[in-house]
Enzyme design. Structure first.
Site, PDB file in Angstrom:
ATOM      1  N   LYS A 299      37.559 -60.459   5.235  1.00 39.52           N
ATOM      2  CA  LYS A 299      36.103 -60.413   5.117  1.00 39.52           C
ATOM      3  C   LYS A 299      35.492 -61.102   6.324  1.00 39.52           C
ATOM      4  O   LYS A 299      35.944 -62.179   6.727  1.00 39.52           O
ATOM      5  CB  LYS A 299      35.614 -61.070   3.828  1.00 39.52           C
ATOM      6  CG  LYS A 299      34.075 -61.019   3.673  1.00 39.52           C
ATOM      7  CD  LYS A 299      33.636 -61.403   2.287  1.00 39.52           C
ATOM      8  CE  LYS A 299      33.757 -62.881   2.023  1.00 39.52           C
ATOM      9  NZ  LYS A 299      32.835 -63.699   2.889  1.00 39.52           N
TER      10      LYS A 299
ATOM     11  N   GLU B  90      24.690 -61.491  -0.162  1.00 36.45           N
ATOM     12  CA  GLU B  90      24.503 -62.832  -0.711  1.00 36.45           C
ATOM     13  C   GLU B  90      23.067 -63.318  -0.587  1.00 36.45           C
ATOM     14  O   GLU B  90      22.473 -63.304   0.503  1.00 36.45           O
ATOM     15  CB  GLU B  90      25.440 -63.838  -0.024  1.00 36.45           C
ATOM     16  CG  GLU B  90      25.296 -65.248  -0.579  1.00 36.45           C
ATOM     17  CD  GLU B  90      26.379 -66.204  -0.124  1.00 36.45           C
ATOM     18  OE1 GLU B  90      26.302 -67.390  -0.505  1.00 36.45           O
ATOM     19  OE2 GLU B  90      27.307 -65.775   0.607  1.00 36.45           O
TER      20      GLU B  90
ATOM     21  N   ASP C  81      36.385 -68.897   2.459  1.00 40.80           N
ATOM     22  CA  ASP C  81      36.363 -70.156   3.211  1.00 40.80           C
ATOM     23  C   ASP C  81      35.575 -71.238   2.478  1.00 40.80           C
ATOM     24  O   ASP C  81      35.517 -72.381   2.920  1.00 40.80           O
ATOM     25  CB  ASP C  81      35.857 -69.957   4.638  1.00 40.80           C
ATOM     26  CG  ASP C  81      34.489 -69.298   4.719  1.00 40.80           C
ATOM     27  OD1 ASP C  81      33.854 -69.090   3.660  1.00 40.80           O
ATOM     28  OD2 ASP C  81      34.053 -68.979   5.845  1.00 40.80           O
ATOM     29  N   SER C  82      34.998 -70.879   1.318  1.00 42.79           N
ATOM     30  CA  SER C  82      34.388 -71.884   0.450  1.00 42.79           C
ATOM     31  C   SER C  82      35.416 -72.893  -0.042  1.00 42.79           C
ATOM     32  O   SER C  82      35.052 -73.958  -0.557  1.00 42.79           O
ATOM     33  CB  SER C  82      33.714 -71.213  -0.754  1.00 42.79           C
ATOM     34  OG  SER C  82      34.640 -70.402  -1.465  1.00 42.79           O
TER      35      SER C  82
ATOM     36  N   GLU D 223      31.672 -62.157   8.223  1.00 42.40           N
ATOM     37  CA  GLU D 223      30.239 -62.353   8.034  1.00 42.40           C
ATOM     38  C   GLU D 223      29.438 -61.794   9.204  1.00 42.40           C
ATOM     39  O   GLU D 223      29.846 -61.909  10.361  1.00 42.40           O
ATOM     40  CB  GLU D 223      29.927 -63.845   7.875  1.00 42.40           C
ATOM     41  CG  GLU D 223      30.495 -64.471   6.617  1.00 42.40           C
ATOM     42  CD  GLU D 223      30.084 -65.932   6.473  1.00 42.40           C
ATOM     43  OE1 GLU D 223      29.211 -66.392   7.250  1.00 42.40           O
ATOM     44  OE2 GLU D 223      30.631 -66.609   5.582  1.00 42.40           O
TER      45      GLU D 223
ATOM     46  N   ASP E 195      39.030 -64.436   3.757  1.00 46.73           N
ATOM     47  CA  ASP E 195      37.956 -64.671   4.731  1.00 46.73           C
ATOM     48  C   ASP E 195      38.536 -64.979   6.105  1.00 46.73           C
ATOM     49  O   ASP E 195      39.510 -65.735   6.221  1.00 46.73           O
ATOM     50  CB  ASP E 195      37.110 -65.872   4.310  1.00 46.73           C
ATOM     51  CG  ASP E 195      35.878 -65.483   3.522  1.00 46.73           C
ATOM     52  OD1 ASP E 195      35.521 -64.292   3.503  1.00 46.73           O
ATOM     53  OD2 ASP E 195      35.262 -66.391   2.920  1.00 46.73           O
TER      54      ASP E 195
END
EC number: 2.1.2.11
Length: 257
Positions: free
Chosen positions: A116, A185, A42-43, A118, A86
């Protein structure tokens, strides 16, 4: 490659390399580099959509860009790098049923073989468990979690004892739930080393030191194309300056020709 194959990498002490991609060109570059994992992160919100954070990205955005990335792959679906997508903000924090629906849309409508997610809050763990039971592989993500920056900021995590121990517990919980790997991270190197030792599944670090089972980087950061360079990623080229100068040279030469 299938998600389950990554465990063999750890058993054989074979380093796992992951790169992000957001369109056909970056997907082609990432896959042809030999990266084991291509992550549609999502970056892409900052990299190619011009947002200031990852929060505005939608499920539709992620599906669209994941399909674009896969179209850049040169090998057959069974042979190419593991493609991971993501799950964007508020697609898995909205209850189990909705999370299954949204993750299912990603898997059914793209060539991604995993999602993925978080964090490891109780509600998130419940969703992860459900997704895995439904046959959707999940990659975990602990430490600095950009989708939580409004609460936690973008600073290094795990510096205090309570946070340090929580990240360790969360990593063990995610492994127990069935995650096939975990991104760590921006955490202390010693913490990453302890987690890597404790887990049977591979850890993939970004700003977490050298002891993880693999490394992941945002490709735009590596190529020096990002406006804000993270402290844990040294560019391999000053892409913005280099390509900017080359484009200026071309424009100038064309005007004079």
């Amino acid at each position: 490659m299938l998600p389950s194959e990554l465990v063999k990498y750890k058993k054989n002490s074979q380093k796992i390399i992951a790169l992000t991609a957001w369109d056909s060109i970056s997907g082609s570059l990432a896959e042809q580099s030999g990266a084991d994992i291509v992550l549609v992160g999502d970056s892409l919100a900052m990299v190619c959509l011009g947002y200031k954070s990852t929060l505005p990205v939608t499920l539709e955005n992620m599906i669209y860009h994941t399909n674009a990335v896969s179209r850049g792959f040169s090998r057959e679906i069974e042979e190419h790098s593991l493609l991971v997508c993501d799950m964007p903000f508020l697609t898995y924090q909205c209850g189990e049923d909705k999370a299954v629906e949204y993750a299912g849309k990603i898997i059914k409508n793209t060539y991604a073989k995993a999602v993925k997610i978080e964090g490891a809050e109780p509600e998130v763990q419940t969703v992860i468990s459900r997704l895995i039971r439904m046959g959707i592989p999940v990659m975990g993500h602990l430490g600095l979690t950009p989708q939580s920056y409004l609460n936690l900021g973008l600073k290094k995590q795990g510096l205090k004892k309570e946070s340090y121990e929580k990240i360790k517990r969360d990593a063990l919980s995610l492994e127990k739930l069935g995650c096939f790997s975990i991104v760590l991270e921006h955490i202390p190197e010693l913490l990453a080393k302890e987690i890597q030792t404790d887990l049977e599944i591979p850890t993939i670090g970004i700003g977490a030191g050298v002891f993880c089972d693999g490394q992941v980087r945002v490709t735009a950061d590596l190529l020096g194309l990002s406006d804000k360079q993270p402290p844990f990623c040294k560019p391999i080229v000053d892409g913005k300056k280099y390509f900017g100068e080359k484009l200026k040279e071309w424009v100038t030469s064309e005007r004079l020709s």
